[in-house]
Motif scaffolding. Structure first.
Motif, mmCIF file in Angstrom:
data_model
loop_
_atom_site.group_PDB
_atom_site.id
_atom_site.type_symbol
_atom_site.label_atom_id
_atom_site.label_comp_id
_atom_site.label_asym_id
_atom_site.label_seq_id
_atom_site.Cartn_x
_atom_site.Cartn_y
_atom_site.Cartn_z
ATOM 1 N N SER A 104 44.693 46.691 37.468
ATOM 2 C CA SER A 104 43.879 47.911 37.415
ATOM 3 C C SER A 104 43.208 48.208 38.756
ATOM 4 O O SER A 104 42.846 49.361 39.025
ATOM 5 C CB SER A 104 42.814 47.781 36.318
ATOM 6 O OG SER A 104 41.771 46.894 36.699
ATOM 7 N N VAL A 107 45.642 50.205 41.004
ATOM 8 C CA VAL A 107 45.838 51.504 40.357
ATOM 9 C C VAL A 107 44.629 52.408 40.609
ATOM 10 O O VAL A 107 44.772 53.594 40.954
ATOM 11 C CB VAL A 107 46.089 51.326 38.847
ATOM 12 C CG1 VAL A 107 46.043 52.669 38.125
ATOM 13 C CG2 VAL A 107 47.442 50.647 38.599
ATOM 14 N N ALA A 108 43.423 51.846 40.452
ATOM 15 C CA ALA A 108 42.211 52.635 40.690
ATOM 16 C C ALA A 108 42.095 53.043 42.160
ATOM 17 O O ALA A 108 41.657 54.160 42.474
ATOM 18 C CB ALA A 108 40.982 51.832 40.262
ATOM 19 N N GLN A 118 33.499 48.604 39.305
ATOM 20 C CA GLN A 118 34.750 48.229 38.641
ATOM 21 C C GLN A 118 35.221 46.871 39.130
ATOM 22 O O GLN A 118 35.701 46.044 38.338
ATOM 23 C CB GLN A 118 35.841 49.264 38.900
ATOM 24 C CG GLN A 118 37.165 48.885 38.227
ATOM 25 C CD GLN A 118 38.316 49.796 38.590
ATOM 26 O OE1 GLN A 118 38.110 50.909 39.074
ATOM 27 N NE2 GLN A 118 39.540 49.346 38.369
ATOM 28 N N VAL A 122 36.024 43.790 36.598
ATOM 29 C CA VAL A 122 37.357 43.191 36.538
ATOM 30 C C VAL A 122 37.297 41.696 36.834
ATOM 31 O O VAL A 122 37.888 40.880 36.124
ATOM 32 C CB VAL A 122 38.319 43.898 37.515
ATOM 33 C CG1 VAL A 122 39.605 43.097 37.686
ATOM 34 C CG2 VAL A 122 38.644 45.299 37.013
#
Length: 429
Positions: A104, A107-108, A118, A122
């Motif tokens: 992720s 992707v972010a 984030q 994570v």
């Protein structure tokens, strides 16, 4: 004829090696992929925070804390749950969860929405999954290879870790400069996915622990803790490891900032320096069995840290040119000592613990020794803000070395070897 018989003996011994154990090879391959991806992430994520997201020393401390906070929050109940379940499915699930979480991040970043918040979430949730993987992993090995081959199995797995410690940060440092830190984290997610695939291919049938239907969580947690702390050598080992981890995490919190901002090293040089410790680790893993048998398991646990852990004292001297080589030598020496110490003490823990307590023993130990790390991360961040990056690093490496005093001043110092027979009853404290 004598030569022929001798050759047959050598061949027979070689066939007994875990190299010829198909399911151990699958576990080994999965561990290789997982460790390589993890060490890429260990370098890329802090560089992403420090260079790309401009994190402060306190935020770097929070990031270090998030990596291991799960052991403090979930460590003890995780041991009970792992002892109630088949261990391989637990490891598979943890690998898949970690892969999705780490993927992720790139992707972010590609979507332009990555934030420090984030990143912290994570890393925190990945740490929660790691709790279950690590507790199940160390409880699974004795069932897979047998207790008589634990030294060989742990040595081979430690060799993988040390190799990944060299290749991962080195590759990460180069990749960060070429494709960026966020994109480099993609390799970590792929490593966890590969590990899951290898674990899925293991064919050994695992015995699922029997359930009585009346098991309560708290008494089982207490039983695991009592087993760990009633054994005097194990108690000293836990205290030593916890102290070293507390200050090691404090060093980790400020290390990347120190190397990039104070020492003035580019990301590629940081990656190379952090990888050098793995060279000593590989040497230790390759010869650990011979060294431990030569000097004794108890001596390996207290003498090795005393002699070679001081190599970490050279890290705060890092800088361009010859000072980089000096710090690298210190990291290699310390890496040798850490791996040799780990092979000796982990094999001892696994050998003396009954199968029904393996998960809880590992969880109890990790609750203490890994639970100290989030506190160390906060300590390192706070020290970095108050006494500066260099001062914080000096305090951390000196404190890390002091952890060896627990085993040096324990009954281990008067022993050559440790008992390695299973203990199903609690020894007096």
């Amino acid at each position: 004829m004598t030569v022929s018989n001798h050759s047959k003996t050598l061949f027979r011994v070689s066939r007994d090696s875990l190299f010829f154990h198909a399911d151990f090879r699958r576990l080994w391959a999965g561990d290789t992929a997982s460790q390589l991806g993890m060490f890429v992430g260990i370098t890329a994520v802090p560089l992403l925070a420090a260079v790309t997201l401009a994190a402060t020393p306190f935020e770097m401390g929070l990031l270090t804390m998030a990596e291991t906070l799960g052991f403090l929050l979930l460590g003890l109940p995780a041991g009970v749950w792992v002892d109630r379940l088949a261990r391989r499915p637990v490891m598979l699930t943890a690998d898949v969860v970690r892969a999705v979480l780490m993927l992720s991040i790139p992707v972010a970043w590609w979507a332009g929405v990555l934030t420090m918040g984030q990143l912290l979430v994570v890393v925190l949730l990945t740490g929660f999954a790691t709790v279950f993987f690590d507790v199940a992993y160390q409880a699974y090995l004795p069932a897979l290879v047998g207790r008589e081959r634990l030294l060989e199995g742990n040595a081979k797995l430690q060799a993988v870790q040390s190799t990944a410690q060299i290749a991962g940060p080195s590759a990460a440092g180069v990749l960060v400069q070429v494709i960026g830190a966020a994109s480099t984290v993609f390799a970590t997610g792929l490593g966890y996915l590969t590990s899951a695939l290898c674990l899925w291919r293991i064919r050994t049938v695992e015995t699922v622990p029997e359930r009585t239907g009346h098991e309560r969580l708290l008494p089982q947690i207490i039983e695991g803790l009592r087993f760990v702390f009633a054994d005097k050598p194990l108690r000293a080992i836990v205290a030593c490891t916890a102290t070293a981890n507390l200050f090691g995490a404090a060093a980790q919190a400020v290390q990347v900032l120190f190397l990039t901002r104070t020492a003035g090293l580019p990301p590629a040089a940081v990656g190379v320096l952090l990888a050098v410790g793995g060279i000593g680790g590989i040497l230790a893993a390759l010869c650990s069995g011979a060294i431990i048998r030569r000097i004794g398991q108890a001596r390996s646990i207290w003498l090795v840290p005393l002699l070679v852990w001081p190599g970490n004292l050279l890290v705060p001297l890092a800088g361009p040119g010859w000072r980089l080589a000096l710090a690298g030598f210190g990291l290699a020496a310390a890496g040798f000592g850490v791996i040799l110490y780990n092979v000796a003490q982990v094999s001892y823990r696994q050998a003396i613990t009954p199968d029904r307590l393996l998960g809880r023993m590992n969880a109890s130990v990790r609750f203490v020794v890994w639970g100290a790390m989030p506190l160390g991360g906060l300590l390192g961040g706070a020290l970095g803000e108050t006494v500066g990056l260099t001062g914080a690093l000096w305090i951390a490496v000196i404190g890390e070395l002091c952890g060896a005093l627990w085993v040096v001043c324990s009954p281990l110092r008067r022993m050559r070897d440790l008992p390695v027979t299973e203990k199903d009853t609690l020894a007096p404290a």
